[in-house]
Design an enzyme around this catalytic site. Structure first.
Site, PDB file in Angstrom:
ATOM      1  N   GLU A 174      -1.830   6.802  10.249  1.00 34.22           N
ATOM      2  CA  GLU A 174      -1.913   6.733   8.785  1.00 34.22           C
ATOM      3  C   GLU A 174      -1.607   5.312   8.356  1.00 34.22           C
ATOM      4  OE1 GLU A 174       0.383   9.648   6.593  1.00 34.22           O
ATOM      5  OE2 GLU A 174       0.821   8.188   5.017  1.00 34.22           O
ATOM      6  N   GLU A 179       2.780   2.235  -1.721  1.00 28.14           N
ATOM      7  CA  GLU A 179       3.480   3.364  -2.335  1.00 28.14           C
ATOM      8  C   GLU A 179       4.600   2.790  -3.189  1.00 28.14           C
ATOM      9  OE1 GLU A 179       3.871   7.060   0.520  1.00 28.14           O
ATOM     10  OE2 GLU A 179       4.161   5.224   1.696  1.00 28.14           O
TER      11      GLU A 179
END
Length: 534
Positions: A174, A179
Site C-alpha cells: 500500500e 493522510e
C-alpha cells in the site's frame, strides 16, 4: 549483467505541454494495460487547463475536475458499509451529496445524520481508479485541501490492481501519498505498507507558523521507481524508502522489489472516525467536513531500470561494554527533541517535559493523556536478531508510587512487541528491573525501547538510570550479520594498516637509496682525490 527495463509508454510531444480537458489528455494514448482512450473528459462543460511539464517525465493521465460531474473514465465510486475497515464510522456512498465536482474541484463530503434509532450516522465519499487508470511506476501529483475537525481522516493513497497477486493486505503493498488527522491539521503523513509480518515506514511533514493543510491548498506527490519511493509536499522532499519486502510469515522474502513491481491505482476518500484519528466529538463541524481536490496528475519516465537490488540494512553495533543502548548511563546531557539516541514524545493530550541531568533521565508529566504512550521516552535503532536472547536492565524511581510500562516495539514492522508491554511499579526508592527476552520474530534492525508514562494515575515524576540491553545468546543469523559488519570494519582497518606499512617501507627505501647515493658519492670523491694526489 543484463539490464532489465520497463518502457513506459511514450506520449506524443503535444502532451508534454498542452491544454488538457478533464481526465486523460489531448491525444489518443495507451495506458499500462494497453487499453486505448482518447483522454477526453465526458463532462460537456469541462474547461481547459494548462498542465506543466516535469523534466524527464511525460504526462500519463490526469483529472482537473473541471466538469460538472465525476468523470467515470478515470474514477469509479467505491461504496462500503460502516466499519468496513479500521473501525471507521462512515458509509461510503454513490450519492452526489457525498461525491461531486464544482468550481473546478472534487468535493468529498462527510455528512452527519441520524439513523432510524436516533443514533448518529455518517456518510462520505470514496473514489478509485481501479481497472481504469492503473499504472506501474511514475510520479503522482495531487493538489488538495483537507478538512479540520476531530475524527476526520482524508487520504490520497494507492493499492494494487490485483490484491491477490502477493496476497491480502499487507502482503500486497500500500502506498499512502498523504493522510492527515482532523485534530492535527498541521501534520501530514506519507507511508509505505508491506509485509508479512506487517512492515511500515512513515514520514511526517509539519507546517509551521500557525499554517495548516486545512487553511489552504498544498501539493502532495510521490515518486515511485523500481527501487525507491520519495515523498514531497510543495516540492519539498521529506521521506524516502528503499528497503521494503513481502513474504508469507515464516517463509523467504519474495524477490525484491515485490510487492511494488505490479500495477497500482489511485484512490481518494474522506473517512470519519476509526482506530487512528478517533471518533468525532462535539467540536467537529460537519458543515465544513469536505476534502477538496484541485487535480490529480500522473507522470511517467520513458523507461525504468528494474535491475535493482535491495540495500543491506544497517545494524547497530554494541558499545565496548556490550550495551546496545547508547548513552544508557545518561552521561551525555543530550537533546531529547531529535532522533539521535533518546527521544521524548507526547501524544493524545499528554503534557510534560523531560531532561537528562546528573546521570539520570528525568520525566515530568503534567497531564497523563488518553493513551499509555501519551507520555513516553524511547530509543530506536536496536538490532533484534531472530533466535537471539537479550537481557534488559534499568533502575527507576518516582516521587510517589506509580506505574509505567516498558516494552520493545517494532515501529517499522507493524508495532509488534519483542518485549510485551510490561507494567513497572515504581516508588520513591531506587529499584532495579530486569527482563529476559527471546527474539522469535523476523530479524529487525530497528527495535525500539519504550518507557510509557501516559494514562496512568497518579501523574508523578519519574527518574531512570543505567539502562542496558545486552545480547546473552547470539543466533547463527546474528553471528553471520555481525561477522560481516566486523569484516567490513576489519577490512577497512587492514587497508589502513597496509597503507601505513607500505608508506613506511617506501620511506625506508627512500632513506636507504639516499644513504647509498651518499656513500657512492663519497667513494667517487675519495677516488678522485687519490688519483689527483698521485
Amino acid at each position: 549483467m543484463k539490464r532489465n527495463r520497463i518502457l513506459a509508454f511514450a506520449l506524443c510531444s503535444a502532451l508534454m505541454t498542452g491544454l488538457v480537458s478533464g481526465c486523460g489528455s489531448t491525444g489518443e494514448v495507451k495506458d499500462q494495460q494497453g487499453s486505448e482512450s482518447n483522454g477526453t473528459s465526458q463532462n460537456s462543460t469541462a474547461e481547459s487547463t494548462e498542465i506543466p511539464e516535469i523534466e524527464g517525465y511525460s504526462l500519463l493521465w490526469n483529472d482537473e475536475f473541471n466538469g460538472d460531474k465525476l468523470d467515470t473514465t478515470c474514477w469509479q465510486y467505491d461504496p462500503h458499509e460502516p466499519g468496513w475497515t479500521n473501525s471507521e464510522l462512515q458509509e461510503y456512498t454513490t450519492s452526489e451529496e457525498n461525491v461531486f465536482t464544482k468550481d473546478g474541484l472534487l468535493h468529498l463530503k462527510a455528512i452527519k445524520t441520524k439513523d432510524e434509532k436516533g443514533k448518529d450516522y455518517y456518510t462520505s465519499g470514496k473514489i478509485k481508479g481501479q481497472n481504469l487508470k492503473d499504472f506501474m511506476y511514475g510520479k503522482v501529483v495531487v493538489r488538495a485541501k483537507v478538512p479540520e475537525g476531530q475524527g476526520l481522516w482524508p487520504a490520497i493513497w494507492m493499492m494494487p490492481t490485483d490484491e491477490e497477486h502477493y496476497g491480502q493486505w499487507p502482503k500486497c503493498g500500500e502506498i499512502d501519498i498523504m493522510e492527515t488527522l482532523g485534530h492535527e491539521p498541521e501534520k501530514a503523513y506519507g507511508t509505505l505498507h508491506y509485509g508479512e509480518p506487517h512492515g511500515e515506514q512513515q514520514g511526517t511533514y509539519v507546517l509551521e507558523n500557525g499554517e495548516t493543510f486545512a487553511s489552504d491548498f498544498h501539493e502532495f506527490s510521490v515518486e515511485w521507481e523500481p527501487g525507491e519511493f520519495r515523498w514531497y509536499i510543495d516540492g519539498n522532499l521529506y521521506h524516502t524508502v528503499n528497503d521494503w519486502f513481502t513474504a508469507v510469515d515464516g517463509e523467504d522474502d519474495k524477490p525484491y522489489p515485490a510487492p511494488f513491481d505490479q500495477t497500482f491505482f489511485v484512490q481518494l476518500n474522506l473517512a470519519v472516525g476509526g482506530t487512528w484519528p478517533g471518533n468525532p466529538d462535539a467540536t467537529t463541524n460537519f458543515d465544513n467536513a469536505e476534502f477538496l481536490v484541485d487535480y490529480v496528475r500522473v507522470y511517467q519516465k520513458p523507461e525504468y531500470d528494474t535491475n535493482v537490488t535491495k540495500p543491506l540494512p544497517e545494524y547497530r553495533m554494541p558499545l565496548e561494554d556490550g550495551n546496545y543502548i547508547y548513552n544508557g548511563d545518561f552521561s551525555e546531557e543530550e537533546s531529547l527533541d531529535d532522533e539521535e539516541n533518546w527521544r521524548f514524545l507526547l501524544f493524545n493530550d499528554g503534557v510534560g517535559t523531560a531532561e537528562i541531568k546528573d546521570g539520570e533521565l528525568r520525566v515530568y508529566p503534567e497531564k497523563k493523556g488518553t493513551e499509555e504512550y501519551s507520555v513516553q521516552i524511547v530509543q530506536a535503532g536496536l538490532p533484534m536478531y531472530k533466535g537471539s536472547k537479550y537481557k534488559l536492565t534499568f533502575e527507576a524511581r518516582s516521587d510517589e508510587k506509580r506505574v509505567m510500562k516498558v516494552c520493545i516495539s517494532a515501529p517499522t514492522s507493524g508495532w509488534v512487541r519483542y518485549l510485551d508491554d510490561t507494567p513497572v511499579h515504581t516508588t520513591d526508592e531506587w529499584q532495579t528491573f530486569e527482563f529476559d527476552i527471546e527474539m522469535l520474530r523476523k530479524t529487525d534492525p530497528n527495535g525500539r525501547l519504550e518507557f510509557n508514562m501516559g494514562r496512568f494515575s497518579p501523574v508523578k515524576n519519574v527518574q531512570i538510570r543505567n539502562v542496558r540491553l545486552e545480547m546473552t545468546e547470539a543466533s547463527d543469523e546474528a553471528k553471520e550479520i555481525m561477522a560481516k559488519m566486523k569484516g567490513e570494519d576489519t577490512a577497512s582497518d587492514e587497508a589502513a594498516v597496509t597503507e601505513t606499512a607500505e608508506a613506511e617501507v617506501t620511506e625506508a627505501q627512500a632513506e636507504d637509496a639516499a644513504d647509498t647515493t651518499e656513500a657512492q658519492t663519497e667513494e667517487v670523491t675519495e677516488a678522485a682525490e687519490t688519483e689527483a694526489a698521485e
